[in-house]
Design a protein around this motif. Structure first.
Motif: not given
Length: 185
Positions: A160-167
């Protein structure tokens, strides 16, 4: 006499033609009456079937709503005990069970969401669905969804890999519906 005979034959022919046409019209009238009666019965049957289906739908929705409420009570108790145990573990400095308790809490919340989905289904069928729009942290909501999904992915040996910006910020929407969509994905 020949003219009289011709007129008499014509009269007999016309009378026979009128008799045959009258008989055909009477047969058509009987057929039409039978068809009208059949259509009337079919219409009444459809009305009864529609009423029975509506009644069954109402009974199903009522059952789902009642059952969901019955399941909700013990589920809230489980979630409450889980919070108490997490608090006690944190207070005593015992972190051995913290992750397990968080997984239990996450699974309990997931079950609670499923119960809410059942209630939503009955609300949709009753035409009483309401959307609650609010601002919420996308990051916190994603973390909550991930804590529910991670054990399932791990169990099935999935990555399970989720990429998202910090803010990533906030979103103005119905948080439960967005969460449902992400869980379904």
């Amino acid at each position: 006499a020949a003219l009289y005979k011709l007129i008499s034959e014509q009269n007999k022919n016309l009378e026979e033609m009128v008799r045959r046409r009258t008989q055909a019209l009477e047969e058509q009238t009987v057929q039409l009456k039978e068809e009208i009666a059949f259509r009337g019965l079919a219409e009444k049957s459809l009305i009864v079937a529609k009423e029975e289906a509506e009644s069954a739908t109402r009974a199903k929705s009522e059952f789902l709503a009642n059952m969901s409420h019955e399941i909700r009570t013990p589920m809230n108790a489980i979630l409450g005990y889980c919070e108490i145990l997490q608090y006690d573990c944190a207070r005593r400095g015992n972190t051995d069970y913290t992750e397990d308790l968080k997984a239990i809490e996450s699974a309990g919340k997931h079950l609670m969401a499923l119960i809410n989905d059942i209630l939503d289904l009955s609300k949709i069928q009753a035409g009483k669905m309401e959307i609650e729009v609010e601002f919420f942290s996308v990051s916190e909501m994603l973390d909550d969804v991930l804590s529910t999904i991670r054990p399932l992915a791990k169990k099935n040996q999935n990555k399970l890999e989720v990429r998202r910006p910090k803010n990533i910020g906030e979103l103005c929407a119905d948080v439960m519906r967005v969460r449902q969509v992400l869980l379904n994905l």
